[in-house]
Design an enzyme around this catalytic site. Sequence first.
Site, PDB file in Angstrom:
ATOM      1  N   SER A 113      -1.554  -0.824  -2.067  1.00  0.00           N
ATOM      2  CA  SER A 113      -1.214  -1.097  -0.677  1.00  0.00           C
ATOM      3  C   SER A 113      -1.189   0.182   0.166  1.00  0.00           C
ATOM      4  CB  SER A 113       0.120  -1.843  -0.626  1.00  0.00           C
ATOM      5  OG  SER A 113       0.357  -2.283   0.669  1.00  0.00           O
ATOM      6  N   HIS A 114      -0.041   0.467   0.741  1.00  0.00           N
ATOM      7  CA  HIS A 114       0.081   1.596   1.675  1.00  0.00           C
ATOM      8  C   HIS A 114       0.456   2.886   0.969  1.00  0.00           C
ATOM      9  CE1 HIS A 114       3.656  -0.606   0.833  1.00  0.00           C
ATOM     10  NE2 HIS A 114       4.304   0.540   0.921  1.00  0.00           N
ATOM     11  N   LYS A 126      -3.415  -6.003  -9.395  1.00  0.00           N
ATOM     12  CA  LYS A 126      -2.658  -7.250  -9.477  1.00  0.00           C
ATOM     13  C   LYS A 126      -3.594  -8.432  -9.668  1.00  0.00           C
ATOM     14  CE  LYS A 126      -2.211  -8.413  -4.628  1.00  0.00           C
ATOM     15  NZ  LYS A 126      -1.366  -8.940  -3.605  1.00  0.00           N
ATOM     16  N   ASP A 278      -2.750  -1.531   7.039  1.00  0.00           N
ATOM     17  CA  ASP A 278      -2.405  -0.611   5.946  1.00  0.00           C
ATOM     18  C   ASP A 278      -3.563  -0.407   4.968  1.00  0.00           C
ATOM     19  OD1 ASP A 278      -2.358  -3.084   4.692  1.00  0.00           O
ATOM     20  OD2 ASP A 278      -0.796  -2.470   3.292  1.00  0.00           O
ATOM     21  N   ASP A 280      -4.591  -1.649   2.123  1.00  0.00           N
ATOM     22  CA  ASP A 280      -5.397  -2.767   1.614  1.00  0.00           C
ATOM     23  C   ASP A 280      -5.563  -3.893   2.628  1.00  0.00           C
ATOM     24  OD1 ASP A 280      -2.679  -3.370   1.394  1.00  0.00           O
ATOM     25  OD2 ASP A 280      -3.006  -4.793  -0.226  1.00  0.00           O
ATOM     26  N   ASP A 282      -3.393  -5.809   4.390  1.00  0.00           N
ATOM     27  CA  ASP A 282      -2.563  -7.002   4.541  1.00  0.00           C
ATOM     28  C   ASP A 282      -1.386  -6.799   5.502  1.00  0.00           C
ATOM     29  OD1 ASP A 282      -1.142  -5.397   2.835  1.00  0.00           O
ATOM     30  OD2 ASP A 282      -0.872  -6.896   1.249  1.00  0.00           O
ATOM     31  N   ARG A 283      -1.093  -5.569   5.865  1.00  0.00           N
ATOM     32  CA  ARG A 283       0.018  -5.352   6.808  1.00  0.00           C
ATOM     33  C   ARG A 283      -0.498  -5.119   8.221  1.00  0.00           C
ATOM     34  NH1 ARG A 283       4.751  -1.771   3.936  1.00  0.00           N
ATOM     35  NH2 ARG A 283       4.916  -3.128   2.116  1.00  0.00           N
ATOM     36  N   LYS A 377      -0.577 -11.963   2.938  1.00  0.00           N
ATOM     37  CA  LYS A 377      -0.370 -11.603   4.336  1.00  0.00           C
ATOM     38  C   LYS A 377      -1.664 -10.982   4.839  1.00  0.00           C
ATOM     39  CE  LYS A 377       2.120  -7.491   2.854  1.00  0.00           C
ATOM     40  NZ  LYS A 377       3.129  -7.555   1.810  1.00  0.00           N
ATOM     41  N   ARG A 497      16.688   0.147   0.386  1.00  0.00           N
ATOM     42  CA  ARG A 497      16.396  -0.386   1.712  1.00  0.00           C
ATOM     43  C   ARG A 497      17.645  -1.057   2.269  1.00  0.00           C
ATOM     44  NH1 ARG A 497      11.069   0.427   1.590  1.00  0.00           N
ATOM     45  NH2 ARG A 497       9.755  -0.444  -0.061  1.00  0.00           N
TER      46      ARG A 497
HETATM   47  C1  G1P Z   1       7.645  -4.042  -0.073  1.00  0.00           C
HETATM   48  C2  G1P Z   1       8.146  -4.893   1.069  1.00  0.00           C
HETATM   49  C3  G1P Z   1       7.854  -6.346   0.786  1.00  0.00           C
HETATM   50  C4  G1P Z   1       6.376  -6.535   0.524  1.00  0.00           C
HETATM   51  C5  G1P Z   1       5.927  -5.612  -0.575  1.00  0.00           C
HETATM   52  C6  G1P Z   1       4.423  -5.662  -0.795  1.00  0.00           C
HETATM   53  O1  G1P Z   1       8.329  -4.380  -1.252  1.00  0.00           O
HETATM   54  O2  G1P Z   1       9.511  -4.694   1.302  1.00  0.00           O
HETATM   55  O3  G1P Z   1       8.296  -7.118   1.880  1.00  0.00           O
HETATM   56  O4  G1P Z   1       6.109  -7.857   0.157  1.00  0.00           O
HETATM   57  O5  G1P Z   1       6.270  -4.261  -0.250  1.00  0.00           O
HETATM   58  O6  G1P Z   1       3.714  -5.271   0.351  1.00  0.00           O
HETATM   59  P1  G1P Z   1       9.581  -3.553  -1.795  1.00  0.00           P
HETATM   60  O7  G1P Z   1       9.123  -2.110  -1.929  1.00  0.00           O
HETATM   61  O8  G1P Z   1      10.634  -3.643  -0.744  1.00  0.00           O
HETATM   62  O9  G1P Z   1       9.940  -4.212  -3.081  1.00  0.00           O
HETATM   63 ZN    ZN Z   2      -0.692  -3.792   1.692  1.00  0.00          ZN
END
Ligand code: G1P
Ligand code: ZN
Length: 544
Positions: A113-114, A126, A278, A280, A282-283, A377, A497
């Site tokens: 992801s990011h 995944k 982001d 990949d 999805d954000r 997403k 968080r």
């Molecule tokens: C974080 C975000 C969550 C999202 C996930 C994947 O997970 O908080 O909402 O679904 O990334 O993008 P976390 O690091 O809080 O477990």
């Molecule tokens: Zn992502």
Amino acid sequence: MNSLEVITRPFLDQQPGTSGLRKKVEVFQQPHYLENFVQSIFNSLENYQGEVLVLGGDGRYYNRHAVQVILRMAAANGFAKVMVGRGGLLSTPAASCVIRKYGAFGGIVLSASHNPAGEQGDFGIKYNTGNGGPAPEHITAAIYAESRRINRYLTLDTADVDVDTPGCRQLGDLQIEVIDPVADYAELMQSLFDFDRIHALINSGLFRMRFDAMHAITGPYAVEILENRLGVTPDTLMNCEPKEDFGGGHPDPNLVYADELVEVMFASQAPDFGAASDGDGDRNMILGRNCFITPSDSLAVLAANAHLVPGYRQGIAGIARSMPTSQAADRVADKLGIELFETPTGWKFFGNLLDAGRVTLCGEESFGTGSNHVREKDGLWAVLFWLNLLAVRRESVSDIITSHWQSYGRNFYSRHDYEAVDADGAGQLMHRLRDLGPALRGTIYAGHEVAFSDDFSYTDPIDGSVSEHQGVRIGFSDGSRVVFRLSGTGTAGATLRIYLERYEADPSLQQLDAQRALADLIAIAEQIAQIRHHTGRDCPTVIT
Ligand code: G1P
Ligand code: ZN
């Protein structure tokens, strides 16, 4: 071609987190590490022989290598066909779209992801099921169990396959189809939104926008959709050339990491609309001129205006939001008379609700918004949804959000992250909060009375599965909330968080800065959880 059986030993740390297995690249580079996990995925599945697998990733370092490894293993394990994005690329929502469109058995998405990329950065993998969504917990648990007892994997002894030229080729008995990573997704977007109307807005001479792909996967998607189909000028698109190390950046579209875009949008003479996606894809982050829309508010606005968009003109069935996401969408659901579901953090929890037709829109405070069009997403989808609203309403972003708050009230909201803190200290903090639990009820902090305190547990309304320990919630009698949880996606130490929310119905008090409006709750969070003591930090790393 004979498959090759390779003897291996388990790695004990292959437990998938909130979104698949994420580790430093150097962890994945250990001999057999990636192969073990891929074989564990296959071992956890049934009857995939002769089926179709979708494969692609966000293009980060190690993506190209992993694609070749997985192609060989898919061939040796008996898949009939793999559809792989050209160059090994597929954004996460595009992978979901392709799995669904072609009725694939499932897909493997390569992404962290990011999280930063490059040799020193992170890599991730995944598995998505045939509905296009992230594997639910019973499957990730099975993959983990397999990874702890694996002793061999199957592969081929063959040269790399060309994944840069579209078309079909063979690898042993496996057919490989290299597909355009953008085409199916772009077509889906065009079916949901009023491209003519958006095109008219963009070319009206009255509207300027910026989109920041942060050197990651959405670059080519933005070029095809925003530039080629909707007519934005090339200077609208920032950082749209994907790089293996994401340009050394941290492609998380929020006020801290998307600072280049934020600077443009908060300057004088700023464009009317700004958005980022982001690593990949999805954000999303949505900005107006000198104005930031929280993801929680964005979900509420999209829900309240969905009838203006062709794909949702018939109305929405229900809304789901993750527990820490603000309750702004609840008010919209209430007004529309539709169901609202509160799920644990992570997109996988929306899958059953979407499949059962109980919800149409979903969102997370972590810059994730999406709908039943795929099972992930979807960053660009949210951008197009906003563009469609702007094209219909012809109001500014800030006018739209202000009038939304006037109708529904404002849920002031912020998330404070303490990244990469000592895992023991963070664990103790959570432990203590859980212990304090119900005893907090009735306690008054700075005039706020605790109405409840619990460790969130979720029973899936469709399959009855139970997920416990999903975060400590402390709710106050005026509806304010503080939520504490540990991240399940970090790769260094622990990330704490803290989610803060306060409701304000009075329009004359809705324009306050969020941090000021939440100052009381921020102080109460410190008082109850002793964050400084447990993390050794004076302030959060990231505030969104
Ligand atoms: C974080 C975000 C969550 C999202 C996930 C994947 O997970 O908080 O909402 O679904 O990334 O993008 P976390 O690091 O809080 O477990
Ligand atoms: Zn992502």
